[in-house]
Design a protein around this motif. Structure first.
Motif, PDB file in Angstrom:
ATOM      1  N   LEU A 573       0.826  -1.207   0.000  1.00  0.00           N
ATOM      2  CA  LEU A 573       0.000   0.000   0.000  1.00  0.00           C
ATOM      3  C   LEU A 573       0.858   1.253   0.000  1.00  0.00           C
ATOM      4  O   LEU A 573       0.592   2.216  -0.725  1.00  0.00           O
ATOM      5  CB  LEU A 573      -0.921   0.000   1.227  1.00  0.00           C
ATOM      6  N   SER A 574       1.935   1.236   0.795  1.00  0.00           N
ATOM      7  CA  SER A 574       2.840   2.386   0.855  1.00  0.00           C
ATOM      8  C   SER A 574       3.474   2.653  -0.504  1.00  0.00           C
ATOM      9  O   SER A 574       3.593   3.806  -0.951  1.00  0.00           O
ATOM     10  CB  SER A 574       3.923   2.136   1.913  1.00  0.00           C
ATOM     11  N   SER A 575       3.870   1.560  -1.183  1.00  0.00           N
ATOM     12  CA  SER A 575       4.476   1.684  -2.504  1.00  0.00           C
ATOM     13  C   SER A 575       3.477   2.243  -3.525  1.00  0.00           C
ATOM     14  O   SER A 575       3.812   3.136  -4.320  1.00  0.00           O
ATOM     15  CB  SER A 575       4.988   0.318  -2.974  1.00  0.00           C
ATOM     16  N   VAL A 576       2.246   1.729  -3.473  1.00  0.00           N
ATOM     17  CA  VAL A 576       1.207   2.195  -4.401  1.00  0.00           C
ATOM     18  C   VAL A 576       0.894   3.662  -4.159  1.00  0.00           C
ATOM     19  O   VAL A 576       0.748   4.454  -5.100  1.00  0.00           O
ATOM     20  CB  VAL A 576      -0.070   1.326  -4.258  1.00  0.00           C
ATOM     21  N   GLU A 577       0.768   4.066  -2.886  1.00  0.00           N
ATOM     22  CA  GLU A 577       0.477   5.463  -2.557  1.00  0.00           C
ATOM     23  C   GLU A 577       1.574   6.388  -3.054  1.00  0.00           C
ATOM     24  O   GLU A 577       1.303   7.501  -3.533  1.00  0.00           O
ATOM     25  CB  GLU A 577       0.308   5.614  -1.040  1.00  0.00           C
ATOM     26  N   SER A 578       2.818   5.933  -2.961  1.00  0.00           N
ATOM     27  CA  SER A 578       3.943   6.740  -3.446  1.00  0.00           C
ATOM     28  C   SER A 578       3.857   6.936  -4.964  1.00  0.00           C
ATOM     29  O   SER A 578       4.070   8.038  -5.482  1.00  0.00           O
ATOM     30  CB  SER A 578       5.265   6.062  -3.070  1.00  0.00           C
ATOM     31  N   GLU A 584       0.153  11.639  -9.941  1.00  0.00           N
ATOM     32  CA  GLU A 584      -0.782  12.759  -9.860  1.00  0.00           C
ATOM     33  C   GLU A 584      -0.072  14.096 -10.073  1.00  0.00           C
ATOM     34  O   GLU A 584      -0.599  15.001 -10.725  1.00  0.00           O
ATOM     35  CB  GLU A 584      -1.494  12.744  -8.498  1.00  0.00           C
ATOM     36  N   LYS A 585       1.138  14.210  -9.533  1.00  0.00           N
ATOM     37  CA  LYS A 585       1.923  15.430  -9.726  1.00  0.00           C
ATOM     38  C   LYS A 585       2.272  15.623 -11.201  1.00  0.00           C
ATOM     39  O   LYS A 585       2.207  16.738 -11.742  1.00  0.00           O
ATOM     40  CB  LYS A 585       3.196  15.379  -8.885  1.00  0.00           C
ATOM     41  N   GLU A 586       2.675  14.513 -11.872  1.00  0.00           N
ATOM     42  CA  GLU A 586       3.030  14.585 -13.288  1.00  0.00           C
ATOM     43  C   GLU A 586       1.824  14.996 -14.134  1.00  0.00           C
ATOM     44  O   GLU A 586       1.941  15.848 -15.025  1.00  0.00           O
ATOM     45  CB  GLU A 586       3.558  13.221 -13.764  1.00  0.00           C
ATOM     46  N   ILE A 587       0.653  14.390 -13.857  1.00  0.00           N
ATOM     47  CA  ILE A 587      -0.559  14.714 -14.618  1.00  0.00           C
ATOM     48  C   ILE A 587      -0.982  16.160 -14.352  1.00  0.00           C
ATOM     49  O   ILE A 587      -1.397  16.887 -15.265  1.00  0.00           O
ATOM     50  CB  ILE A 587      -1.695  13.731 -14.265  1.00  0.00           C
TER      51      ILE A 587
END
Length: 636
Positions: A573-578, A584-587
């Motif tokens: 989950l931590s990896s996915v959230e990262s 999201e920042k890139e988009i």
């Protein structure tokens, strides 16, 4: 949030309530109480603007959203439990359709330089942003949490709603209500179809809810645990105090006693003044004093004592012939619904004139065994009814068997025989259906009134064994007490399925607890049973079982495996959230560049393919995030 001023409503020339006023603020959790037919459900409908009011004003602040849980609901057939629950998110579902349509067009079109294509990109960005703000990436996981909290299992999610009973469909409707972003919740008998575990979960939800709540309920413990204010409707007036139900009753009695005492003192003063007037009136020298006293009396505002509505139904169950000593004999009885084994090798002997309670969590087989005893369900094993046994049965959903298109009077006449047909009006009168009320259609009756009518029908046929499954649902507190007294006076054999401790207290001499496909006998009433279980009430049993499971679980091998799996899931989950955060920042940066310098941005090699790939990857990551979150919650 919501302001009621001088509200009046009448039916057939009689006022349900007249010129009542109150205000509902955020954080108010109001218990709306009163006898069946007092107007509680009507008031909720008025607050929701489902029906017109006679006079007065209901003012609602701008943009306030009201959610209403009705007693009667309709479902569109063909939807699964999840699909029906998703109806709570109308705006999100509409945006999903728009996003699908735009993505479909982007995939098919090749006119990348056109203005219309550019507008599609802008629309996609705007709608995606709006979708995210509304919780579009989280609503599915939230829906599953709420459904599980209300007792649904994951394997139920894809089943069609029409395969569930009315009680379970009510839970779906409640889930939809809790998933919406409502500022005010209007709840009409929300706990009638909830088991103890779901009620505890629902109590926690409401205690954390910051909006305004108005609850119609006859569950005293639920009201005490949830509400911080009580409004009682009685004889057209309301009594409004910032206290939960039990504290309100104490305060109301204290105030009434103060009124009685003040009225007595005032009456003494008035009588004394009247004696002086009579004494002075005959004397010319005292005539002016007499006139002064008369004026003083005219100005006195007479103290009135709040009038209570003490009308209750009259109930006495008819007894038929005397049966044999053994009423019900069960040997090695089992019952399964498909692969779900509910009862396994049950042995039970019920003797004449015994008073028996079936208790335990929902789904443990209490109602199932009651239905087997009355002959409604097939089973494995042996069941034998004794000589001359005649059973009267009150089902949990008894009111659903009534024809809504018949009047109260026709319902009774059709169920009567030649001997008692002439007594129908007298029986209805003893159940508070008097005068023109008997011409009301069943479909307009409240839940409590329907239950009273169902009880009235039972008086038309004598019996010697009475089986009642959750008979107190929808009944007001006074009617519950009348029903309890009727059960105490019943001279036959009594079998009660209930989780209402107040109702069962002192009523039975034997308790059977249903748990893990078996039954266990306790030779005493419900207090003895709870004493043996070393708890105060059924809810404490539920909580105690939960605590025991949590304490014992770490000792097992499965717990170690679960802890190991939990750690792995959290790492994932931590990896996915990262990854989600980075993407999201890139988009967001691309969207910004499009808005600042559109031509330069789309001129980059393979821009649209790269942009769509990022969007698709983000969608996949969000799905992974939801799955991982749910799995972690289940393990925790």
């Amino acid at each position: 949030m919501l302001n009621v001023h001088n509200l009046s409503v009448s039916f057939g020339g009689e006022y349900l309530f007249e010129e009542i006023s109150f205000r509902l603020n955020g954080g108010n959790r109001v218990g709306l109480v009163g006898k069946n037919g007092a107007g509680k459900s009507t008031l909720l409908k008025l607050l929701n603007k489902d029906m017109p009011l006679d006079t007065g004003v209901i003012a609602v602040e701008k943009d306030i959203k009201i959610g209403f849980l009705r007693q009667d609901i309709d479902f569109v057939e063909g939807r699964s439990v999840l699909e029906e629950a998703y109806q709570a998110f109308e705006e999100i579902k509409a945006l999903e359709l728009k996003l699908d349509e735009i993505n479909h067009q982007l995939a098919e079109r090749t006119d990348y330089e056109s203005d219309s294509y550019s507008q599609l990109i802008v629309d996609l960005s705007d709608i995606t942003h709006h979708y995210e703000i509304l919780g579009g990436y989280n609503y599915q996981g939230e829906t599953e949490k709420i459904l599980q909290g209300l007792g649904f299992k994951r394997e139920d999610f894809d089943k069609k709603t029409e395969t569930f009973s009315g009680g379970w469909r009510m839970r779906i409707e409640l889930a939809k209500l809790l998933l919406q972003t409502n500022d005010v919740l209007l709840l009409d008998e929300p706990t009638n179809h909830l088991d103890i575990e779901s009620i505890i979960w629902f109590e926690q939800f409401l205690n954390n809810y910051t909006g305004g709540v108005v609850i119609v309920s006859h569950d005293k413990m639920f009201l005490d645990n949830v509400t911080n204010r009580t409004i009682e409707i009685s004889l057209g007036r309301i009594y409004d105090y910032n206290k939960p139900y039990t504290e309100y009753l104490v305060l109301r009695n204290e105030i009434k006693q103060q009124q009685v005492n003040a009225q007595k003192n005032q009456e003494k003063e008035i009588q004394q003044a009247e004696r002086l007037i009579e004494k002075f009136r005959a004397k010319s020298t005292k005539a002016s004093m007499a006139q002064s006293l008369i004026k003083k009396l005219d100005k006195i505002e007479r103290i009135e004592v709040d009038e209570d509505d003490n009308s209750v139904m009259s109930l006495r169950f008819p007894i038929s012939v005397t049966p044999g000593k053994v009423v019900v004999e069960i040997e090695e009885l089992s019952k399964a619904y498909g692969d779900n084994l509910v009862l396994n090798d049950i042995n039970l002997l019920i003797e004449r004139d015994s008073k028996t309670a079936f208790v335990g969590q929902n789904g443990q087989g209490k109602s199932t065994l009651a239905k087997i005893i009355v002959g409604e369900l097939e089973h494995d094993g042996h069941l034998k009814l004794g000589h001359n046994v005649q059973i009267g049965y009150f089902a949990q959903n008894q009111a659903e068997y009534l024809d809504g298109n018949k009047t109260i009077l026709d319902t009774m006449i059709d169920a009567a025989n030649e001997k008692n047909r002439s007594k129908v009006r007298d029986i209805l009168g003893s159940f508070l259906f008097r005068g023109d009320e008997v011409d009301k259609y069943v479909k307009v009756l409240s839940g409590g009134e329907r239950n009273r009518l169902a009880l009235a029908k039972m008086l038309l046929q004598p019996f010697n064994v009475l089986v009642m499954d959750e008979p107190t649902n929808h009944l007001d507190i006074k009617s519950k007490n009348v029903l309890k007294q009727a059960c105490l006076n019943f001279e036959g054999t009594l079998i009660l399925v209930s989780h209402d401790r107040d109702f069962l207290q002192g009523l039975t001499n034997k308790v059977y607890e249903f748990k893990d496909q078996k039954i266990r006998e306790y030779l005493g009433d419900v207090d003895y049973y709870l004493e043996q279980r070393k708890v105060e009430d059924f809810r404490a049993i539920e909580k105690k079982q939960a605590v025991t499971v949590k304490k014992e679980k770490p000792k097992t091998t499965n717990s170690f495996q679960d802890q190991k799996k939990l750690k792995s899931l959290k790492n994932q989950l931590s990896s996915v959230e990262s990854k989600i955060s980075t993407l999201e920042k890139e988009i967001k940066e691309i969207d910004h560049n499009l808005s600042v310098d559109y031509d330069a941005t789309i001129a980059k090699p393979n821009f649209f393919d790269t942009y769509q790939a990022k969007k698709k990857k983000l969608e996949t990551l969000m799905e992974n995030w939801e799955t991982l979150t749910i799995d972690i919650d289940n393990l925790e």
